[in-house]
Design a protein around this motif. Structure first.
Motif, short mmCIF file in Angstrom:
data_model
loop_
_atom_site.label_atom_id
_atom_site.label_comp_id
_atom_site.label_asym_id
_atom_site.label_seq_id
_atom_site.Cartn_x
_atom_site.Cartn_y
_atom_site.Cartn_z
N SER E 45 0.84 -1.19 0.00
CA SER E 45 0.00 0.00 0.00
C SER E 45 0.88 1.25 0.00
N THR E 46 0.27 2.37 -0.45
CA THR E 46 1.03 3.62 -0.52
C THR E 46 0.61 4.51 0.64
N PRO E 47 1.56 4.94 1.49
CA PRO E 47 1.19 5.77 2.64
C PRO E 47 0.63 7.12 2.19
N ILE E 48 -0.39 7.63 2.90
CA ILE E 48 -0.90 8.97 2.58
C ILE E 48 -0.75 9.89 3.78
N VAL E 49 -0.03 9.39 4.78
CA VAL E 49 0.23 10.23 5.95
C VAL E 49 1.72 10.45 6.06
N LYS E 50 2.13 11.44 6.87
CA LYS E 50 3.55 11.62 7.11
C LYS E 50 3.80 11.68 8.61
N VAL E 51 5.03 11.54 8.97
CA VAL E 51 5.37 11.53 10.38
C VAL E 51 4.86 12.81 11.03
N GLY E 52 4.22 12.67 12.17
CA GLY E 52 3.69 13.82 12.88
C GLY E 52 2.20 14.01 12.70
N GLU E 54 -1.73 13.49 12.94
CA GLU E 54 -2.63 12.90 13.93
C GLU E 54 -3.64 12.03 13.20
N VAL E 55 -3.91 10.86 13.73
CA VAL E 55 -4.91 9.99 13.08
C VAL E 55 -5.89 9.48 14.10
N LYS E 56 -7.10 9.17 13.59
CA LYS E 56 -8.11 8.56 14.44
C LYS E 56 -8.14 7.06 14.18
N THR E 57 -8.73 6.33 15.09
CA THR E 57 -8.87 4.88 14.90
C THR E 57 -9.77 4.63 13.69
N GLY E 58 -9.27 3.86 12.75
CA GLY E 58 -10.08 3.55 11.57
C GLY E 58 -9.81 4.49 10.42
N GLN E 59 -8.95 5.46 10.61
CA GLN E 59 -8.68 6.42 9.54
C GLN E 59 -7.74 5.81 8.50
N LEU E 60 -8.01 6.13 7.24
CA LEU E 60 -7.18 5.62 6.16
C LEU E 60 -5.78 6.23 6.25
N ILE E 61 -4.76 5.36 6.29
CA ILE E 61 -3.40 5.91 6.33
C ILE E 61 -2.57 5.49 5.12
N ALA E 62 -3.05 4.48 4.38
CA ALA E 62 -2.32 4.08 3.16
C ALA E 62 -3.33 3.56 2.16
N GLU E 63 -3.11 3.94 0.88
CA GLU E 63 -4.06 3.56 -0.16
C GLU E 63 -3.62 2.30 -0.89
N ALA E 64 -4.60 1.65 -1.47
CA ALA E 64 -4.25 0.53 -2.34
C ALA E 64 -3.48 1.06 -3.53
N SER E 65 -2.47 0.32 -3.94
CA SER E 65 -1.63 0.83 -5.04
C SER E 65 -1.88 0.10 -6.34
#
Lengths: 188, 196, 200, 367, 441
Positions: E45-52, E54-65
């Motif tokens: 998967s491709t990450p869509i977040v970066k270090v630092g 904030e995320v919630k439980t269940g939030q998308l952090i990486a997309e299907a590639s």
């Protein structure tokens, strides 16, 4: 095409030369080989029935025998023949002599390819000597009720020799008796 | 000097049986006794020398396309000669070697040397090569035969060498013994070669 | 024993009892040389069967009708026949069956120096039928050539099978190649002793 | 803390089988037959067996030492080969016979190929074939009768004639001096059969009576318990079956080869049992199954791992092939018994059988 | 009851007694999770977040590639603390996203679709795709791909895999006992999506209570059926399961179940599908068995994806003896890992811990040719021959012998008395062969 002809011609020449040389060598050795063979045959026959001259009689293309006549008296001393039967691995050829009563005077195994150390021991005197004086009835391995002591570990070879001799003597006897009858009939 | 080295190479360095592995059939078949081995070896040596010399002599005039058939004819002629000569003058040996005398024709050593050596070298060297290879062949045959005759018959050159109580290991003079003896000898050669 | 029975015995003899390779020591070069793969062993075997059968019939005729009185030419005549035959077969196969030629082609020239072929031809001239009396006729010779070829192929294939298997294992270094092949041949010869003395 | 754990490839479970376990289990399965042999022939049977085993172990250790590879005699395979070889020798053999045979079996049958698993033919059988080719007389002469039994298994001589010795010395010699299969072989020979008839006078068919004798129920019982002449390990069908049951239960041998081997022998002897030319029908499968080395061969030799096919189909072919060859040798061969040679011959063809019977992968699509 | 099965296979002791009775326990959300980008078969998967971030439980952090890929979601709420290489459950290091918890466990908004059964199949598939579900039995094939078979391959049967033939593991077993109804819902949803008429649940004979329960639940619907299966490994392997349940053989050389009209899903996957379609809940937690003789309290835990294994063990009160081997997955096909740093992944069905005696390293001997491997191979291959050919570098021969048909179930190595690492050799062969195909000489 021309090349092939040329090559063929060269090959032909080489072959012809080779053939010529071989023919020449053959002309020197052939009499010698023939003489050796004759000598050997005569020698073996003489060993079986001494002091005789031999006369060949052909019974069939597959079987012929020699009548042995005394050198001086021309009396029939016996007959020699070659018996052959399949042994353990191949045919075993035995030369044998019988007296006028068809009792064996001796045998000599002339050709065999039996197992060395076992069946091949049939050429040894220990084995062949026992045939002296045996009649047709005796010619069976001791295991089969005859009087021929089997070679150890090679009953099949023993059987082959014994039974080939038996058969040959049978054929011989028949032929000799037939012959005698014909002569008798002719005389009548 | 060249002559001498051509002569010796066949005995050890390029021994036809143990090193080049040619001419297996007679090696195995006639090595039941040492005298047979010597007879076969010498017959083959004779053919080797003669055919090598002859082929070296005619190498200039033989067309390349048909050299093999011509070599075979030459070899076959010499084999036939030795066959006839043996039959006439050494009938017992001729009988013992049987079919393997005419089969010298297809003994790969001979054609092999003709093709590999004699067709490229002069008569003298070819003769040396033939002699060397022949002796190497004879020697190896005799080694195999020595082992087989002693183990399988208790004798060497028909002389009793093992005590008469020895019950001969018949298999040594039978076909399986021939294969296994030669196989083990070759393995030993391999080990020796590795060590050197 | 009828003629068919005799043929059967001839077959058993040529294939198993007096196998050309294991008991007569003929044809060892290809036996040891072309037995590394089953495929090539099969090709070689087929080529040998083919050539042996043809050779047996042709040399029988040559021996019977051409060489009378000139037996000293036997060796030279036979070997030339075989060489010519192999050449001829090679040419025919190359023309008519290129696929077969591709798989057999390399083996064909080798057959010229396969002593088993010459051996069959020579031995046929003096061989007797299993009855121990009758010399071979044309058909006997041809059949014997065929059976001998089959016998050669059978042991060649078995050998190839074992050697292919041994390719996958750790053989002692000194045994690799010829030594192990020879010992295998010895083992096979021992096993084939089981056929000795067959009496049918 | 640094974890000290093993990292090795899956699977991480193993059924705890191992080569020594397999080999020593087979040795164990052979013990009943040895007990029977000691019972019938005394201490000498045990001695010869151990000599074979020790010689095999010693040879293997020596060769491995020379080859500078790990010495693996403790896995039991060499010992097993040695005692199997001894099992194929009769109890009256000279002591050096199993010693030489076992040494050959290990050296040429196994070590030249690099040891266990690589040998193409059963080393014990190869050793036996070697002994038979080298010292045929020692291997085939000098059988001794079991204690309280007869060599031929015919304990009730009255079955043949109450005073056989007087009627025919030859027949007497045969039924007291030959093993059942030897007698069967003799009866195959018409010359011999005729001479028997001639011997006993015209109105008594001695050959037929001998035949009745060796196929009589009491004789078959003797064959089953092992009260007959034969090689050390082959006589007692009962003891061998105990061992075979153990091996089958422990899943050390697989049923296909023994079943198809024995089945083929049974079927062929049933249909082709009549001896050509003699008129005696040996269509008694049980006689053939119980006599000679068939049980020993079928369960302990034809199931040898390295020398038999790996494919299921191959094992069936192997079993049938062994059966056909065994019957062929018994009926028309030069030897009275064909088990060893038939297995040895099938061993030779095993790689070919394997190559021709490679199974199609699950779900293989037909093309 | 008649049990169905397949030819071949082995019978290892199942060792399920350690955790079979333990109900699924909720593992508290951990202080830190590691979410791997490669938890499935296919492209990472491709990450869509970066270090630092904030995320919630269940939030998308990486997309299907790509098509054969899945998205990843945060399994706890907190801050992205690292994107780096971390230990993967297969024992090697791979790229993953680390989240440090804010202890709030604040979820993204979920829904509760009352009429979820009547959504359109494409809508359902969309929700499954968005939830990042891959096969939870171990292999990890993206579920939505399995649910979208080629048009020309109509599906008539859906098989739910409740076999759990791996010894020790009990996660699926507990799931069936405790969430049977959800499983049935999931099965029905899958049948809808692939338009299949028949639904089958395969369960091994050693779980009689699960068989009974599922049979009761299936009783009302004639389209559903429970197939009890013989206790034999690898009963749960896809091709073997299909054969046992339908007598159909999936074609070898890369054939898929769809070729014989079948779709197979794990029971855990079925639950995830149900939750994804009904609640739009992403796959962020799963049930995993933590078991072994030396685990003090063996448990079946519902743990967040990314929870480090060490925390699971701590939650089970640690070990009673020094460990000899850590196995991620089941003992037949799982990976031995060097430490407990690796996290729970979507395909992690178990963590099995061996003591030092159970962890044997057996010395490889020469092949005896005993052919046991041939007898047990469920794919009818000749494993020892394959291994030997790989060793001898005869890769073409090995390929001809079916190298690539191996399902690496390990039955062969399990029975091998010479202790040859057959699976490893065959896997090596597959890699080398693929390499040789890519770079032909």
């Amino acid at each position: 095409m021309k090349l092939y002809l040329k090559l063929g011609f060269i090959l032909l020449v080489v072959t012809v030369i080779a053939t010529g040389i071989l023919a020449y060598v053959n002309s020197i050795t052939a009499p010698q080989i023939e003489a050796l063979k004759q000598e050997e045959a005569i020698k073996s026959r003489e060993e079986l029935i001494p002091d005789s001259i031999f006369e060949e009689v052909e019974v069939s293309p597959d079987f012929s025998y020699f009548i042995a006549r005394n050198k001086d008296t021309e009396e029939i001393q016996g007959y020699t023949f070659i018996a052959s039967q399949r042994g353990y691995s191949d045919n075993v050829k035995t030369m044998a002599g019988v007296d006028p009563d068809f009792k064996l005077t001796g045998i000599k195994v002339v050709e065999q390819s039996e197992t060395p150390g076992l069946g091949a021991n049939c050429t040894g005197p220990d084995f062949t000597k026992q045939f002296q004086g045996k009649t047709m009835e005796d010619l069976m391995a001791d295991k089969d009720g005859g009087k021929i002591k089997s070679l150890s570990g090679a009953t099949i070879t023993t059987r082959a020799i014994a039974s080939s001799l038996k058969q040959a003597i049978q054929t011989l006897q028949q032929h000799v008796q037939q012959q005698a009858q014909t002569i008798q009939e002719d005389a009548q | 000097m060249k002559f001498f080295s051509e002569l010796t190479k066949g005995i050890i360095k390029e021994n036809p049986i143990f090193v080049i592995v040619l001419g297996m059939c007679p090696t195995l078949a006639v090595s039941t006794s040492v005298d047979n081995a010597l007879g076969m070896g010498l017959a083959a040596t004779f053919v080797l020398i003669c055919s090598n010399m002859m082929i070296s002599l005619i190498k200039g005039i033989v067309p390349a396309q048909i050299r093999i058939p011509i070599y075979i004819v030459v070899i076959a002629a010499f084999v036939s000669i030795i066959n006839m000569a043996m039959e006439a003058y050494l009938p017992d040996l001729h009988k013992a070697l049987g079919i393997f005398i005419p089969l010298i024709v297809v003994n790969c050593i001979i054609l092999g040397r003709a093709e590999a050596f004699a067709s490229k070298n002069n008569v003298l060297n070819s003769m040396a090569d033939g002699l060397g290879m022949g002796l190497g062949f004879t020697l190896s045959l005799s080694v195999v035969a020595t082992i087989r005759e002693i183990l399988g018959n208790g004798t060497w050159l028909k002389m009793q060498v093992l005590p008469s109580t020895y019950d001969p290991m018949l298999v040594a003079i039978l076909a399986p013994g021939a294969f296994i003896t030669l196989g083990l000898l070759m393995a030993v050669m391999n080990i020796i070669k590795e060590k050197n | 024993m009828g003629y068919l029975g005799q043929i059967f015995v001839m077959a058993i003899t040529a294939i198993f009892i007096q196998n050309y390779v294991l008991s007569r020591f003929l044809g060892l070069c290809p036996y040891l040389g072309v037995s590394k793969k089953i495929d090539s062993a099969f090709g070689m075997g087929m080529a040998v069967i083919f050539v042996m059968t043809l050779t047996s019939s042709i040399t029988y005729l040559i021996n019977r009708y051409l060489l009378t009185g000139m037996m000293y030419l036997q060796t030279i005549a036979f070997i030339l026949t075989i060489a010519a035959l192999v050449q001829f077969v090679e040419m025919v196969i190359q023309k008519k069956a290129p696929a077969l030629y591709k798989s057999l082609g390399v083996y064909l020239p080798l057959i010229t120096t396969n002593c088993a072929v010459l051996g069959v031809a020579i031995l046929n001239t003096t061989a007797l039928r299993p009855d121990g009396i009758t010399p071979y006729n044309f058909l006997d010779s041809t059949l014997n050539g065929f059976f001998s070829g089959v016998g050669f192929t059978v042991v060649l294939l078995a050998m190839a099978g074992i050697r292919m298997r041994l390719e996958l294992v750790n053989l002692p270094k000194s045994m690799k190649g010829m030594p192990i092949a020879l010992i295998l041949a010895g083992i096979m010869a021992l096993a084939f002793y089981g056929f000795m003395g067959f009496k049918i | 803390m640094k974890d000290k754990v093993l990292v090795s490839p899956a699977p991480h479970l193993h059924d705890s089988s191992s080569i020594p376990k397999v080999m020593w289990n087979v040795v164990l399965a052979l013990v009943p037959a040895l007990i029977a042999a000691v019972y019938f022939w005394g201490f000498n049977a045990l001695l010869l067996t151990l000599l074979g085993g020790v010689s095999a172990v010693f040879t293997e250790a020596l060769i491995q030492k020379l080859r500078k590879v790990p010495i693996s005699v403790s896995d039991g395979s060499a010992f097993l080969t040695g005692i199997l070889l001894s099992y194929n020798i009769h109890a009256n053999a000279p002591w050096w016979l199993p010693v030489v045979g076992a040494a050959f079996a290990i050296a040429i049958g196994k070590q030249v190929f690099g040891g266990l698993g690589n040998n193409p033919v059963n080393p014990a059988l190869l050793g036996r074939a070697f002994l038979l080719a080298s010292w045929p007389t020692l291997m085939t002469d000098g059988w001794i009768a079991p204690k309280g039994g007869a060599l031929s298994g015919i304990t009730n001589l009255n079955l043949i004639h109450s005073n056989l010795q007087a009627v025919s010395g030859k027949a007497h010699a045969l039924v007291t001096g030959a093993t059942p299969l030897n007698i069967a072989q003799s009866l195959r020979d018409s010359t011999f059969v005729n001479s028997l008839t001639a011997d006993a006078g015209t109105n008594m068919d001695l050959a037929n009576r001998i035949f009745t004798g060796i196929t009589d129920g009491s004789t078959l019982q003797n064959l089953f318990w092992g009260n007959i002449g034969g090689c050390i390990g082959e006589v007692s069908v009962f003891a061998l079956l105990i061992g075979a049951a153990w091996l089958l239960w422990k899943n050390i041998i697989e049923w296909r080869i023994p079943l198809f081997y024995l089945g083929t022998v049974a079927v062929l002897t049933f249909f082709f049992g009549t001896i050509p030319g003699s008129g005696y029908s040996f269509s008694i499968p049980i006689f053939h199954l119980f006599s000679g080395g068939l049980m020993l061969g079928a369960f302990f030799m034809a199931t040898d791992y390295s020398t038999t096919p790996m494919t299921r189909k191959g094992r069936i072919i192997f079993g049938i092939g062994c059966g056909v060859l065994t019957v062929l040798i018994r009926f028309v061969g030069g030897y009275p018994e064909g088990v060893s040679y038939s297995i040895l011959l099938m061993n030779v063809f095993t790689p070919l059988i394997d190559a021709l019977t490679i199974p199609k992968a699950f779900g293989k699509v037909k093309k | 009851m008649s049990y169905k099965s397949f030819p071949g296979g082995v019978h290892p002791r199942d060792h399920k007694q350690f955790s079979a009775a333990a109900s699924v326990e909720d593992m508290p959300s951990p202080a830190r999770v590691v979410i791997h980008l490669s938890q499935h078969i296919g492209s990472p998967s491709t990450p869509i977040v970066k270090v630092g971030d904030e995320v919630k439980t269940g939030q998308l952090i990486a997309e299907a590639s790509g098509f054969v890929s899945i998205p990843q979601h945060a399994s706890i709420s907190g801050k992205i603390s690292k994107i780096d290489r971390f230990y993967h459950p297969t024992g090697i290091k791979q790229v993953a996203i680390e989240i440090t918890s804010d202890d709030q466990d604040e979820w993204v908004q979920l829904v509760d679709e009352a009429d979820f059964m009547n959504l359109s199949p494409s809508e359902m598939k969309e929700r499954v795709a968005a939830a990042g579900i891959c096969g939870m039995g171990g292999a990890g094939f993206p579920t939505v791909v399995k649910l979208s078979p080629p048009e020309d391959k109509p599906i008539d049967t859906v098989i739910l895999n409740g076999v759990e033939c791996e010894p020790y593991l009990t996660a699926d077993y507990r799931l069936m006992l405790e969430r049977g109804e959800d499983i049935i819902q999931g099965l029905k949803l899958i049948m809808k999506m692939v338009d299949a008429r028949r639904g089958v649940i395969g369960i091994e004979a050693n779980k009689p209570d699960a068989i009974e329960l599922m049979q009761r639940l299936c009783a009302q619907d004639p389209a559903l059926e429970v197939v009890p299966l013989k206790l034999k490994y690898p009963q749960g392997a896809e091709k073997q399961l299909i054969y046992a349940a339908t007598k159909r053989k999936v074609p070898n050389a890369g054939g898929l179940p769809s070729a014989v009209g079948v779709v197979v899903q794990n029971v855990a996957t079925a639950v995830a599908i149900y939750e994804a379609i009904r609640y739009r809940k992403p796959l962020i937690e799963r049930v995993i068995s933590v078991t072994g003789r030396i685990v003090k309290n063996p448990k079946n835990l519902k743990a967040r994806i990314g929870t480090p294994y060490s925390e699971l063990v701590d939650f089970c009160s640690g070990l009673t003896e020094p460990a000899g081997k850590y196995i991620s997955g089941g003992p037949m096909m799982g990976f031995a890992i060097p430490n407990l740093d690796a996290p729970v992944a979507k395909g992690s069905s178990g963590l099995v811990i061996f003591d030092t005696r159970e962890a044997h390293d057996l010395e490889e001997k020469d092949c005896l040719r005993c052919a046991r491997c041939v007898d047990v191979c469920p794919m009818d291959l000749m494993p020892s021959l394959l291994a030997m050919n790989v060793k001898a570098k005869n890769l073409d021969m090995a390929a001809k012998l079916g190298l690539n048909d191996c399902i690496k179930c390990g039955s062969c190595a399990y029975v091998c008395p010479a202790h040859i690492r057959l699976v490893q050799w065959i896997e090596t062969g597959k890699v080398r062969w693929a390499e040789a195909q890519r770079n032909p000489k």
